[in-house]
Motif scaffolding. Sequence first.
Motif, PDB file in Angstrom:
ATOM      1  N   TRP A  69       0.815  -1.072  -0.139  1.00  0.00           N
ATOM      2  CA  TRP A  69       0.044  -0.103  -0.133  1.00  0.00           C
ATOM      3  C   TRP A  69       0.875   1.295   0.078  1.00  0.00           C
ATOM      4  O   TRP A  69       1.689   1.321   0.712  1.00  0.00           O
ATOM      5  CB  TRP A  69      -0.977  -0.051   1.194  1.00  0.00           C
ATOM      6  N   ARG A  70       0.544   2.158  -0.879  1.00  0.00           N
ATOM      7  CA  ARG A  70       1.383   3.489  -0.999  1.00  0.00           C
ATOM      8  C   ARG A  70       0.265   4.443  -0.752  1.00  0.00           C
ATOM      9  O   ARG A  70      -0.635   4.527  -1.630  1.00  0.00           O
ATOM     10  CB  ARG A  70       2.100   3.551  -2.227  1.00  0.00           C
ATOM     11  N   PRO A  71       0.496   5.382   0.205  1.00  0.00           N
ATOM     12  CA  PRO A  71      -0.500   6.275   0.776  1.00  0.00           C
ATOM     13  C   PRO A  71      -0.354   7.540  -0.656  1.00  0.00           C
ATOM     14  O   PRO A  71       0.657   7.677  -1.202  1.00  0.00           O
ATOM     15  CB  PRO A  71       0.167   6.991   1.907  1.00  0.00           C
ATOM     16  N   LEU A  72      -1.553   8.094  -0.887  1.00  0.00           N
ATOM     17  CA  LEU A  72      -1.713   9.143  -1.911  1.00  0.00           C
ATOM     18  C   LEU A  72      -1.199  10.499  -1.245  1.00  0.00           C
ATOM     19  O   LEU A  72      -1.291  10.559   0.243  1.00  0.00           O
ATOM     20  CB  LEU A  72      -2.961   9.163  -2.297  1.00  0.00           C
ATOM     21  N   ALA A  73      -0.443  11.110  -1.838  1.00  0.00           N
ATOM     22  CA  ALA A  73      -0.065  12.801  -1.602  1.00  0.00           C
ATOM     23  C   ALA A  73      -1.125  13.528  -1.014  1.00  0.00           C
ATOM     24  O   ALA A  73      -2.085  13.536  -1.378  1.00  0.00           O
ATOM     25  CB  ALA A  73       0.687  13.567  -2.713  1.00  0.00           C
ATOM     26  N   GLU A  74      -0.843  14.130   0.108  1.00  0.00           N
ATOM     27  CA  GLU A  74      -1.865  14.957   0.795  1.00  0.00           C
ATOM     28  C   GLU A  74      -1.620  16.201   0.096  1.00  0.00           C
ATOM     29  O   GLU A  74      -0.803  17.039  -0.242  1.00  0.00           O
ATOM     30  CB  GLU A  74      -1.490  15.203   2.281  1.00  0.00           C
ATOM     31  N   PRO A  75      -3.112  16.969  -0.109  1.00  0.00           N
ATOM     32  CA  PRO A  75      -3.131  18.204  -0.778  1.00  0.00           C
ATOM     33  C   PRO A  75      -2.713  19.365   0.147  1.00  0.00           C
ATOM     34  O   PRO A  75      -2.720  19.302   1.427  1.00  0.00           O
ATOM     35  CB  PRO A  75      -4.668  18.147  -1.067  1.00  0.00           C
ATOM     36  N   GLY A  76      -2.281  20.507  -0.555  1.00  0.00           N
ATOM     37  CA  GLY A  76      -1.334  21.198   0.166  1.00  0.00           C
ATOM     38  C   GLY A  76      -2.688  22.341   0.612  1.00  0.00           C
ATOM     39  O   GLY A  76      -4.168  22.155   0.311  1.00  0.00           O
ATOM     40  N   ALA A  77      -2.571  23.355   1.407  1.00  0.00           N
ATOM     41  CA  ALA A  77      -3.425  24.307   1.920  1.00  0.00           C
ATOM     42  C   ALA A  77      -3.964  25.055   0.865  1.00  0.00           C
ATOM     43  O   ALA A  77      -5.368  25.369   0.917  1.00  0.00           O
ATOM     44  CB  ALA A  77      -2.684  25.271   2.918  1.00  0.00           C
TER      45      ALA A  77
END
Length: 624
Positions: free
Chosen positions: A168-176
């Motif tokens: 499992w690879r987490p998706l990148a977290e969106p920025g502010a």
Amino acid sequence: MPQRLTPLEVSLLVLDTAHAPAHVATVDVFDARPDGLDYERLIALIRERIAYVPRYRQRLRDVPARLAAPIWVDDENFDLTFHVRRSALPRPGTIDQLREFVGRVVARRMDRSRPLWEMYVVEGLEGDRFALVAKTHLTLVDGVDNVDIGQVLLDVDPQGDLTTAESWRPLAEPGAVELVAGALWESAQDPALAWQNLQGAATGALGVAMAVAEAVGGVGGAVVDLIEDALLGGRPRSKSPLSGVISEQRRVALVALSLVDLKAIRDEHDHTVNDVILAVVAGALRSWLLTRGESLPNGRELTALVPMSVTEDDGEPTSLGSQVAPHLQALPVGEPNALMRLHQVAYATQAHKDTGRAVDARTLSDIAGFAPTTLHSLGVRVSTEMLRRQHDVLVTNVPGPQVALFAAGERLVASYPVLPLGGGHLLAIGVTSYDGQVFFGLTADRDAVSDLDVLVQCLHDATEELLDTTVRARSLRQPTRKASAAAKKAAASKSAARQEARRATSQRRAAMRNLASRAVEIGTQATRVPGGGGRPPTLRSAPTPPSTMPRTTTEKSAAAKKSAPVKKSASAKKSAPAKKSAKRTATVKKTPAKEPAPAKRTPAKRTPVKKAAPVNKTATRDQA
């Protein structure tokens, strides 16, 4: 695109305070293998099955300036061993020690910077058993795309071959900036969504105020109450015996009843198992409140919030083939008769059945996996929608599969739901049926409800009351639990009292039989006639011994004149001295003779006179 929290989930997040943590817990008890618990195999099972519930690897991310509700993002630092924790009780661990452990675990809030769930593997239970205590936040399970992890861990096959978990690879977290732009774009495209975002922002601001007020304390407690009233629209009735100020600590009780007993009651009175369970709860609450000195006149009721599974689209949708909708149920705690309580509860639930929307227990128990964990969470979620309508206690009842289930080869033997306490409510009751047993999980405020063990005993007593109304009670009754030391002592005292009462009754009956037998014997001896005689014997009193009754003038006259008729003997009595006549009158009641006796008659054997003339029946009765 990341999924955003709904207004209901935002409210649940705001109401998650130190005094009222918003998570549902489950206590699953397993039989360990002969070689003990295979912890690594259990961890491998959780690592494999967590792929079916992707939200268990996600955490919350707030939108800057609270322009919209928070979103779910993958946790880049997800650590399974942080969420699955190993613990143990001093061997041999008892069920009381386990519930104390559970009470401390459920009282703690979860870390919002991580996925909102925890699981404890508790070893050391007596009987070579271990427990799996799982906590899941109410926002984590929506029933649409996400179910409780407990539903996917259990299998019917005891072998349950494990497959290699996919990487499992987490998706990148969106920025502010991306979060702000997304919130503004959604609001511009959909006015209804813009209104929801505004509501979410206001609710989030109230949540921040509640957090600050809780940290400050004192006057801040009143601020928390005002905010809860603003969000919920009211609090429980102040006169309710089950309402009050809740603390940060919890008390948990675990109860197991026999499903065979409840089905016997159901079959006897033509109701449902759900009706029987609610009647048992009503009877237990009645007995418990009476021990607390509550006045329960006939007609007194408590209002229970009982979520029901329905088929129409008026409840929260689920991926389980049905939906969950709230239902208010009256519990007749003022009714002293157990059978009448059952009939009244069944009459109240009949209205829900007649709508044609009710989902039967078989349909729910046939859901794949172990659905009760998910349905309990959904029941608590929809109960928050009914907090504006006053009720006294939350009761969730979910039927589970009636076959044995396994996790990593370990057999599940018990599953107890542990519900959260809403604001102002001191008690919550969760019920799960599984493999021939019905398991009750009682959650109460530790400070306000110190006698939760009494309510546990009252549940057993209420079941016994209903069982006593069945003709097959004795043959169908099964042992429901291993009694505690206090329960054994109380049962022994009651048994000794019953035996003593039976012994005293037997002695009284024996004494009465002896007295009656002696009276018949004395009467028979007094009326026995030697030589047979032509007339049947009559009941006469026994002759008085000579030492207690002096010889009368009549007896002397009868001895002197053998052939004298009875009338002369009677005249001789009249000519006796006054003193002797007075003495005889004081001791012997005279009865005038109506018929003359035969001229010759053999005297009774026990007469003290050696040469006594035959006397008639009347004279003999006078002497007696």
